[in-house]
Design a protein around this motif. Sequence first.
Motif, PDB file in Angstrom:
ATOM      1  N   ASP A   1       0.827  -1.206   0.000  1.00  0.00           N
ATOM      2  CA  ASP A   1       0.000   0.000   0.000  1.00  0.00           C
ATOM      3  C   ASP A   1       0.861   1.256   0.000  1.00  0.00           C
ATOM      4  N   TYR A   2       1.482   1.525  -1.141  1.00  0.00           N
ATOM      5  CA  TYR A   2       2.352   2.693  -1.262  1.00  0.00           C
ATOM      6  C   TYR A   2       1.595   3.993  -1.004  1.00  0.00           C
ATOM      7  N   SER A   3       0.325   4.034  -1.372  1.00  0.00           N
ATOM      8  CA  SER A   3      -0.446   5.270  -1.225  1.00  0.00           C
ATOM      9  C   SER A   3      -0.607   5.679   0.234  1.00  0.00           C
ATOM     10  N   LEU A   4      -0.524   4.717   1.152  1.00  0.00           N
ATOM     11  CA  LEU A   4      -0.643   5.034   2.583  1.00  0.00           C
ATOM     12  C   LEU A   4       0.669   5.529   3.181  1.00  0.00           C
ATOM     13  N   HIS A   5       1.738   5.509   2.371  1.00  0.00           N
ATOM     14  CA  HIS A   5       3.053   5.927   2.857  1.00  0.00           C
ATOM     15  C   HIS A   5       3.630   7.024   1.957  1.00  0.00           C
ATOM     16  N   LYS A   6       2.764   7.928   1.509  1.00  0.00           N
ATOM     17  CA  LYS A   6       3.209   8.947   0.557  1.00  0.00           C
ATOM     18  C   LYS A   6       4.267   9.876   1.144  1.00  0.00           C
ATOM     19  N   PHE A   7       4.175  10.146   2.430  1.00  0.00           N
ATOM     20  CA  PHE A   7       5.041  11.167   3.014  1.00  0.00           C
ATOM     21  C   PHE A   7       6.339  10.581   3.576  1.00  0.00           C
ATOM     22  N   ASP A   8       6.277   9.384   4.154  1.00  0.00           N
ATOM     23  CA  ASP A   8       7.474   8.788   4.739  1.00  0.00           C
ATOM     24  C   ASP A   8       8.054   7.666   3.886  1.00  0.00           C
ATOM     25  N   GLY A   9       7.312   7.219   2.871  1.00  0.00           N
ATOM     26  CA  GLY A   9       7.802   6.166   1.998  1.00  0.00           C
ATOM     27  C   GLY A   9       7.596   4.772   2.578  1.00  0.00           C
ATOM     28  N   LEU A  10       7.304   3.799   1.711  1.00  0.00           N
ATOM     29  CA  LEU A  10       7.225   2.397   2.117  1.00  0.00           C
ATOM     30  C   LEU A  10       8.554   1.739   1.786  1.00  0.00           C
ATOM     31  N   HIS A  11       9.183   1.150   2.776  1.00  0.00           N
ATOM     32  CA  HIS A  11      10.483   0.497   2.613  1.00  0.00           C
ATOM     33  C   HIS A  11      10.277  -0.969   2.944  1.00  0.00           C
ATOM     34  N   VAL A  12      10.304  -1.824   1.918  1.00  0.00           N
ATOM     35  CA  VAL A  12       9.785  -3.171   2.097  1.00  0.00           C
ATOM     36  C   VAL A  12      10.618  -4.206   1.352  1.00  0.00           C
ATOM     37  N   ILE A  13      10.746  -5.379   1.980  1.00  0.00           N
ATOM     38  CA  ILE A  13      11.248  -6.569   1.302  1.00  0.00           C
ATOM     39  C   ILE A  13      10.028  -7.414   0.978  1.00  0.00           C
ATOM     40  N   ALA A  14       9.700  -7.511  -0.307  1.00  0.00           N
ATOM     41  CA  ALA A  14       8.489  -8.203  -0.751  1.00  0.00           C
ATOM     42  C   ALA A  14       8.840  -9.608  -1.231  1.00  0.00           C
ATOM     43  N   ILE A  15       8.171 -10.611  -0.660  1.00  0.00           N
ATOM     44  CA  ILE A  15       8.422 -12.008  -0.985  1.00  0.00           C
ATOM     45  C   ILE A  15       7.161 -12.564  -1.627  1.00  0.00           C
ATOM     46  N   GLY A  16       7.276 -13.139  -2.824  1.00  0.00           N
ATOM     47  CA  GLY A  16       6.084 -13.652  -3.471  1.00  0.00           C
ATOM     48  C   GLY A  16       6.391 -14.417  -4.729  1.00  0.00           C
TER      49      GLY A  16
END
Length: 896
Positions: free
Chosen positions: A514-529
Motif C-alpha cells: 500500500d504505497y499510497s498510505l506511505h506517501k510522506f514517509d515512503g514504504l520500505h519493504v522486502i516483498a516475498i512472493g
Amino acid sequence: MFDSELAYFRSMITRDYGEDIAQGNGLPEGAISKIVRCGPFQHLGEPAINAIIRELESSFTVTQKRGAVITKDHRPWLAAKRPQIDFYYWNRLRKYYLETGTLPSHVLATLDSDTDEILDQCGNPRDENYGAVRGMVMGNVQSGKTTNYSALICKAADAGYRVIILLAGITNSLRSQTQERLDETFIGKVSMFGAVAQQSLPIQNYAATRRIPSYGTTRVADFSSGKDGIYFGLSGHQEPMIFITKKNKGILERLALWIEKQGETGGYDLPLLLIDDEADNASINTASDPKRTTAINGVIRQILSRFPRSSYVGYTATPFANIFIDPETTEEMETDDLFPGNFIKALDPPTNYAGSRRIFREGGDLREGMVRIIDDYRLLLPLKHKSGDTVADIPDSLRHAIRVFCITRAIRVLQGKGKAHCSMMINVSRFNAIQDQILGQVYEYLAEIKDAIAVHASLPPDEISDDVMDDLEASFTKEFDDSGLDWHGLLGVLNEGVQSIEVRTVNMRGGKLDYSLHKFDGLHVIAIGGLALSRGLTLEGLTVSYLLRNATASDTLMQMARWFGYRTGYEEYCRLYLPQMSFDHYEFVDEATEELRSEIKRMQAARRTPRDFGLKVRQSPLAIRVTAANKMRTAEKLKIAQDYSARHIEGFALPNDPVIGNNQRNAADKFLSALGDPTEKGKGFIRWSASGRDVLKLLREFRFVDHPDLSVISDTSLFEDYVQDRVTDELAEWDVVLPMRQSGDSVQFAGQDINLRSRDQGTVQRGTYRVYGSKNRVADPGDAQIGLSDAQKVAAEAAYQAEIYKKERAACSVRERPMMLVHVFGAKLRDDRVDCDDELKLDTPIVTLSFCMPETGKPAKERTYQVNAVYRQQLELYVAEEDDDSQAMMEAQDAE
C-alpha cells in the motif's frame, strides 16, 4: 526537495525552448545551468543549485523515439477534426506532467504524438459509420504503458468516446493500483461512492475550470450494480464514464448484464473504448485451463458487440498472446474478434528506461554493474521443490542481497531520498507455504542486522567489533567499493535507512503493497512472493531483486522482471541476483522479442498488415516454444509453420557421444572433399559452392539435441522441412564456408590446412554437450558477414543502424544465397563446471554446422508433426509452472 524552485525553472525552460522541445531537438549546451545560475534562488547555496541543475538536466536530456505502426484500411481523421475538439482532459494532464516534471519534456512530446497516432487509429467516435476497431499497443515491461493509456483515455474522452472500460489485470491489488493512477491522471479526485466530501487531487490545479468524469468503480470497489454501486445509466450523465475492472469472469459478466439493460435508454449508441491492460494475461502461458480464459474473452467480446461503435486496444509487453498463437489455424487467428486486425503500434522506451537491452544484452551499460550470477542455492532452495519442503536456512547469496538492500536504503538517505519508496523483491518459489518460510528466515536475519546497526553504527569505526557489521562492510566493499561512496560516511545514516524496512509476503493470501498510505514517509519493504509479484504490479523504488524460479515460459519469465523500469538517480546502485540459466534465458527472450519489434518497423516500411505480423509471431522461435510446450500437456501432434528468414541457425547442442561425434566429423570431411577445389580462400575462411540437395543430405547425417529448430521431431526437423520446401528455387544454390583462425597451429581437414578454432566454455548436462554452455552460440560474431560484398556490407550496416535488424540478422538479410558454415574446433568445458554433470566425451576436433539464411519470398508452410518422446521432453522444459496464486485466482473467479 525543491519542488517550487524546480517548477519555476521548468516553466522558464519551456518558455525559452518549448518549440525545440516539441520538435525533439536538444537544448543548447549549458542552457539549463545558465538559467538556474541566473535565477532568483542563489541564496540556497552551491550544493542546492547543483542539485537543481542535475534534476533539470535529467528531465530535459532524456530522449524517446516514436514507435512504428502497421495498419489495415485506415482512414485518418484526427488532423482534420482537431480544431473542433476541446482537449480539456489531455491539456490538463499535459500541463500536470510538464510543470511537475513527472515526465521529461522530450518523453512528453513523444507521448503526445504516439497517443495521437493511437487515437487516430481507433477511429472517430462521432462518425456513426466507423463501426468496430481492434488494435494492439506493444510496450516494454515496466516501461510506462499505464502512462500511455492514461493519456489515450484523456484524449479519447475529449474526442467523444463516452464509455471507457479499462481491464486492469487479474488481482484486486493491481486493479486498485490502476484505479488510483487513473484518479490522479483522469478522474481528478479520490474515487469513492457516497463520499460526504470530494477529495480533489493535484491535477485539478492545472485547468481553469473543474470537470470530473463519471466512474463506475472506485479504489475500494470493483463493478457492482445496486447497493454500494452505480444507480444511473450510461446516458444519464454529461461527462464520459469510466469503469476500471479486474479481468474476472464473474465481474465482467455482471458488467455485461448491466450494459444489456442500457439499450432502453440509448446507452448502446454511445461510442466505447475498451482498453485491455496486460492483454496477454489470458494467454496459454499463464493459465493451465484455457477454457477459463476463453470464458473471459467471450465476455469481453459480448460487451464489445453491444456497441455499434467500439474500439478495443490491447496493451502488452509480451506479444505472444492467445490472439496470435492459441488458435489452431491462421484463419481462426485472424477471425478472432480480439485479433488486432486494424492496427498494431510498437512503443519505443525512452533512453532512461532500464530494460532488457541495457541489462541483459551484450554491451548493455547496466549489465556488468547490476547483474550477479548466483549458484549457492541448490541445497537450500533448489529450483525444483515441493510445497511441503522445509527451508532450513537461506543461501549466503540471499543474505548478501539483504545486506545490499540495507546499504542501498542508507545510500538513498545520504542522497536526501530517505522518504522515497524503496523495495527489494524476493521471488524464489511458486508455493505460498515456501514463501511463508522464507518470510520467517528473512525477518529473523533482518532483525539481526537492525539490532547490530542500532548498537554499533554510531560508534567510532575503529571501535566496532561485530560479525554482522563486518558482513555489512564486506558487502559494501564487494558491491560499491568503486562507487565513490565511503563506508565510514555511510555508517552515520545506516540506522535511519534500515529501521523502517518491513518484510511482507505478497500473494493471494494478502500482503498488499500500500504505497499510497506511505506517501510522506515512503514504504520500505522486502516483498516475498510469486505470481502476484510477476505481472503488472509495480514495486516502487526497487533496488535489489533476487530471483530463483524454474520458469522458462518466456512471457512468464519476462513478466517476473519487475526490476525493469526507471531508476533515475540510483540505477548504478541496483542489483539483480539470479542463476546463470535464468540469465541466459533472459538473453534469448530479449533477442526474440526485439526481433518482433523490429519486424513491425520492417512491416511498416513495406506497408504490411497486422495479419502479416500475426503470422510472424506464430512462426517465431519463441512462439513455437511457448505454443508447443503448452500443448505437450494434451496433444501428441503439433501443427507448426516456422520462418527462418534472415536468421542464423546454429547447431550449438550435440550428443556427448564419441561415436556420433566421429561419424559427424567424418561426414563433414567427406562432404567438403567431394566439393573439389575451393572457390575462395580468404583471411579466416575457405569457401565452396554446393547444391541445396547436397546440403540437405549432410544435414540429415547430423544429430542435434535440445534444439527447437534442428532436433528431429518425428523423422525430420523444422529447419530441414523449411529448406526442403525451397530447395528447387531460392535455396537451390549455397555457399559452404569453413571458418578458422587467421593464424595459429595448422591441422588438416578435408584436404585443407586450417588454423583450428577453440571453444573452452562448454557444458555437459543430461548427455548434451553445449558449445558455449547456456548461450545458444557456436559461431564467432563476424561469421555471418563472411563472403559479403562491400555493397552488401553497407546495406547490412544501414539496416542495423535503422534498427530494422540486429547486426547478425542484417548480415543474413542481404545475402543473395544461403550459407552453411562447417565449424571445426578444439573444445573443453568451463573451468568452474557449475553447470556440468559429466565430462566431455567427444574427440576433438569437434564438428558442427550453422546456417545463415537470406530473406525469403516464400511463406512458411504449416505442417502437422507426430511428436516423438525426445522432442516432447525438450519442450516440456518451457511449460509454465502453476503458482499457488494461480489456483487461488481461479477459486476467486468461481466465487465471483
